[in-house]
Design a protein around this motif. Sequence first.
Motif, short mmCIF file in Angstrom:
data_model
loop_
_atom_site.label_atom_id
_atom_site.label_comp_id
_atom_site.label_asym_id
_atom_site.label_seq_id
_atom_site.Cartn_x
_atom_site.Cartn_y
_atom_site.Cartn_z
N VAL A 1 0.84 -1.20 0.00
CA VAL A 1 0.00 0.00 0.00
C VAL A 1 0.88 1.25 0.00
O VAL A 1 0.53 2.26 -0.59
CB VAL A 1 -0.99 -0.02 1.19
CG1 VAL A 1 -1.63 1.33 1.41
CG2 VAL A 1 -2.05 -1.08 0.95
N GLY A 2 2.05 1.17 0.63
CA GLY A 2 2.95 2.32 0.68
C GLY A 2 3.77 2.54 -0.59
O GLY A 2 4.42 3.56 -0.74
N MET A 3 3.75 1.57 -1.51
CA MET A 3 4.54 1.69 -2.74
C MET A 3 3.76 2.40 -3.83
O MET A 3 2.55 2.22 -3.96
CB MET A 3 4.95 0.29 -3.23
CG MET A 3 5.92 -0.43 -2.32
SD MET A 3 6.23 -2.13 -2.83
CE MET A 3 7.11 -1.87 -4.36
N THR A 4 4.46 3.16 -4.64
CA THR A 4 3.83 3.77 -5.80
C THR A 4 3.75 2.74 -6.91
O THR A 4 4.56 1.82 -6.98
CB THR A 4 4.62 5.01 -6.28
OG1 THR A 4 5.94 4.59 -6.60
CG2 THR A 4 4.65 6.09 -5.23
N GLY A 5 2.78 2.90 -7.78
CA GLY A 5 2.66 2.04 -8.94
C GLY A 5 2.00 0.70 -8.70
O GLY A 5 2.07 -0.18 -9.55
N ILE A 6 1.35 0.52 -7.56
CA ILE A 6 0.68 -0.74 -7.25
C ILE A 6 -0.82 -0.57 -7.42
O ILE A 6 -1.41 0.37 -6.89
CB ILE A 6 0.99 -1.20 -5.80
CG1 ILE A 6 2.49 -1.38 -5.60
CG2 ILE A 6 0.24 -2.48 -5.46
CD1 ILE A 6 3.13 -2.47 -6.42
N GLY A 7 -1.44 -1.50 -8.14
CA GLY A 7 -2.88 -1.48 -8.34
C GLY A 7 -3.55 -2.52 -7.46
O GLY A 7 -3.30 -2.60 -6.27
N ASP A 8 -4.37 -3.36 -8.07
CA ASP A 8 -5.10 -4.39 -7.33
C ASP A 8 -4.14 -5.37 -6.66
O ASP A 8 -3.11 -5.74 -7.22
CB ASP A 8 -6.03 -5.17 -8.27
CG ASP A 8 -7.17 -4.31 -8.80
OD1 ASP A 8 -7.39 -3.21 -8.26
OD2 ASP A 8 -7.84 -4.75 -9.75
N ILE A 9 -4.52 -5.79 -5.45
CA ILE A 9 -3.71 -6.73 -4.67
C ILE A 9 -4.62 -7.89 -4.26
O ILE A 9 -5.76 -7.67 -3.84
CB ILE A 9 -3.15 -6.06 -3.40
CG1 ILE A 9 -2.25 -4.88 -3.77
CG2 ILE A 9 -2.38 -7.08 -2.55
CD1 ILE A 9 -1.87 -4.01 -2.57
N ARG A 10 -4.11 -9.11 -4.38
CA ARG A 10 -4.86 -10.29 -3.94
C ARG A 10 -3.96 -11.11 -3.03
O ARG A 10 -2.86 -11.49 -3.39
CB ARG A 10 -5.31 -11.14 -5.12
CG ARG A 10 -6.21 -12.31 -4.70
CD ARG A 10 -6.73 -13.10 -5.90
NE ARG A 10 -5.69 -13.84 -6.57
CZ ARG A 10 -5.28 -15.06 -6.22
NH1 ARG A 10 -5.83 -15.68 -5.20
NH2 ARG A 10 -4.34 -15.68 -6.91
N ILE A 11 -4.47 -11.37 -1.83
CA ILE A 11 -3.79 -12.22 -0.85
C ILE A 11 -4.47 -13.58 -0.92
O ILE A 11 -5.69 -13.67 -0.79
CB ILE A 11 -3.93 -11.65 0.58
CG1 ILE A 11 -3.39 -10.23 0.68
CG2 ILE A 11 -3.28 -12.58 1.59
CD1 ILE A 11 -1.92 -10.07 0.53
N ALA A 12 -3.69 -14.63 -1.15
CA ALA A 12 -4.26 -15.99 -1.23
C ALA A 12 -3.62 -16.86 -0.17
O ALA A 12 -2.40 -16.83 0.02
CB ALA A 12 -4.03 -16.58 -2.61
N LEU A 13 -4.45 -17.61 0.53
CA LEU A 13 -3.97 -18.59 1.50
C LEU A 13 -4.67 -19.91 1.17
O LEU A 13 -5.89 -20.01 1.28
CB LEU A 13 -4.28 -18.15 2.92
CG LEU A 13 -3.76 -19.04 4.04
CD1 LEU A 13 -2.24 -19.18 3.98
CD2 LEU A 13 -4.19 -18.49 5.39
#
Length: 171
Positions: free
Chosen positions: A106-118
């Motif tokens: 979240v703190g990085m620039t240039g990041i869009g959608d994020i998916r966490i998989a377990l």
Amino acid sequence: TPEGIEALARAASPDRNSPQSAANAEIVPLVQDAMREIRALAVELRPPALDDFGLVATIQSLCQEAAQIDGRGRIAADIALTEEEVPEALKGIIFRIVQQTLKQLVGMTGIGDIRIALVREGGLRLGVDFAALAADTGGDAGPPPPADQHPIVPLWESAVLSGGTFSATRD
């Protein structure tokens, strides 16, 4: 308890005018502060939500909170196992890795959608997939860090040292 520390200090030096009493008066607040910091650290490492709601609900909550903070993309949790399939000893570790991964991304620039998989694939597998946004023409971000210096490398190391696997892919 803080009250117990004060009682011990008074019992060790009942004469309030003695040098020992003055030293105790200085030590008591330091010990009380240390106790508060230890409690806060313990809650941060293993929050009560893990015991109250479980790992699955806590990860989903982390993703929702991160999405509210981020505001740029969608952050989702894809958890394909039950609470009982995660060993108790790993719940705090997984929580911490997910928490810190989201914080980094979240703190990085240039990041869009994020998916966490377990998921369970012969063992537990924690995956992070994220999309890169189009390059910003503002130019402040600079080149991405080398792979071995990426901010999530320590998180990957935590997963592996805990006997698990961790993957991160960027679209």
